[in-house]
Write an enzyme that holds these catalytic residues in place. Sequence first.
Site, short mmCIF file in Angstrom:
data_model
loop_
_atom_site.label_atom_id
_atom_site.label_comp_id
_atom_site.label_asym_id
_atom_site.label_seq_id
_atom_site.Cartn_x
_atom_site.Cartn_y
_atom_site.Cartn_z
N SER B 150 35.73 46.27 32.04
CA SER B 150 36.07 44.97 31.45
C SER B 150 37.09 45.15 30.32
O SER B 150 38.19 45.62 30.57
CB SER B 150 34.78 44.28 30.99
N ASP B 225 31.82 38.42 40.55
CA ASP B 225 31.94 38.50 39.10
C ASP B 225 32.40 37.14 38.57
O ASP B 225 33.49 36.67 38.90
CB ASP B 225 32.97 39.58 38.79
N HIS B 258 29.44 41.39 37.33
CA HIS B 258 30.14 42.07 36.22
C HIS B 258 29.26 43.11 35.53
O HIS B 258 29.69 43.74 34.57
CB HIS B 258 30.55 40.99 35.19
#
Lengths: 282, 282
Positions: B150, B225, B258
């Site tokens: 991320s 995600d 995620h």
Amino acid sequence: MSASLELLSSQRAFGGWHKRYRHQSASTGTAMTFAIYLPPQTAHGERVPVLYWLSGLTCNDENFATKAGAQRVAAELGLALVMPDTSPRGEGVADADRYDLGQGAGFYVNATQAPWAAHYRMYDYVVDELPALVEGSFPVSGKRAISGHSMGGHGALMVALRNPGRYASVSAFSPIVNPAAVPWGQLAFSSYLGEDRAAWAAYDSCQLLAEAQPLPTLVDQGEQDSFKPEQLQPEALQLAASKRDWPLTLRLQPGYDHSYYFVASFIEEHLRFHAANLAASG
Amino acid sequence: MSASLELLSSQRAFGGWHKRYRHQSASTGTAMTFAIYLPPQTAHGERVPVLYWLSGLTCNDENFATKAGAQRVAAELGLALVMPDTSPRGEGVADADRYDLGQGAGFYVNATQAPWAAHYRMYDYVVDELPALVEGSFPVSGKRAISGHSMGGHGALMVALRNPGRYASVSAFSPIVNPAAVPWGQLAFSSYLGEDRAAWAAYDSCQLLAEAQPLPTLVDQGEQDSFKPEQLQPEALQLAASKRDWPLTLRLQPGYDHSYYFVASFIEEHLRFHAANLAASG
């Protein structure tokens, strides 16, 4: 799927699915949360055996799920993992202002003493209610194995020893093998079960092992575990096993502590041990 | 071992050692905490290559360490893992009352704007200071690879693209590939770097990729995600790569979100990718 199961989350992991549920428990009289990992084989209609994992003090269903790395091996072996919470919880549930009693510290017993007896019935929950719910709701077979860590290692051994034929094998990491003789267990048992030590014997693995039916048993214990000398004492289980040729493999692992780094380091061997025993079981 | 390194903990894992340290950072002007996993090969005098892992928003050095299961593979491959924190921290360090700016959200830039410029110099810390410290203190070679998740996926790609020859390979999970064009990055860059977008380009992987030297690049992105459409937009990196035959492997993974369950599911492939490129590098 039982209508009484509320899905809290569903996440893909290693080709399978990690799911968390809440349901109203008849055993505890509270809402209970548990997690289940369904390996990829279940997507193709296969019914898979279940490894129940009992966690240690302060844990809930998430510690093992996020830290042990067990899903990877479960996905390969076609094994479901079921991870209950370690106690009833909530505002109406008795608690203590310490980490080793009350919420997060149910010790997998049916409490008989006030104020605990109202909700602390984790033995019934783990042995009967949760497996019935899981086997009625998910693509699993009736084959079971059980494992756990610390307080949950006590739980796994004790539950397996008390219920012959119910599990193909049992394993534990850093278990409290002789709770009736160590401070953690003595506090919990005197609180939940009262001062009559006859009531404690039914929950003490070293005492149970003297009478139980033999069962394949694997225990790993870190040699640098700071709880080992006072609270864990794996040699007590070894001694009880040696008296009757019990199929116990106890491994002392040099340098390892009480943490999930230790569990993660050896969980693959435990899952393969259970998978072999599950495959060999009737 | 540098005298300036304070050992916070040392735990055995997969035959090696997971260690956490604190040290005074010249880059940030604060104490910084990082973790290093030293695989078992280092106990036999071997100097091993290092994979730097940059974490995402709200994380510190512990999220990847406890949840990804990377040590198992690092132990097999003979790879050290270095896990820095995601920002300077402490009472004298500027912060914001939100998860995506300030402490835990350093975005791996050198801030130029008040009040951030005083301590938010994570680019210098990650690119120069931390590797020099690691290479002067531990049994590691000068070979490096870098990865992250991320915000840390942005960091890994950006740092690798800006520093040719410094890393043998780069990979990322769910990276913010085009921070100058998405809300997370725009908030961070306008705060840390000011409103002049020319200053942002030096930290934007999609823009950097147009000019950078080719480098083996692996990106995994979960298709489920929830941040993918607005914040991550992996297709922007794919487009930039396609314009110049960049060695990017972008994989969209159906069903994955995620979380660290996603990272854990594919970390083994990332570590093997880096190990192969580290072995092939000069």
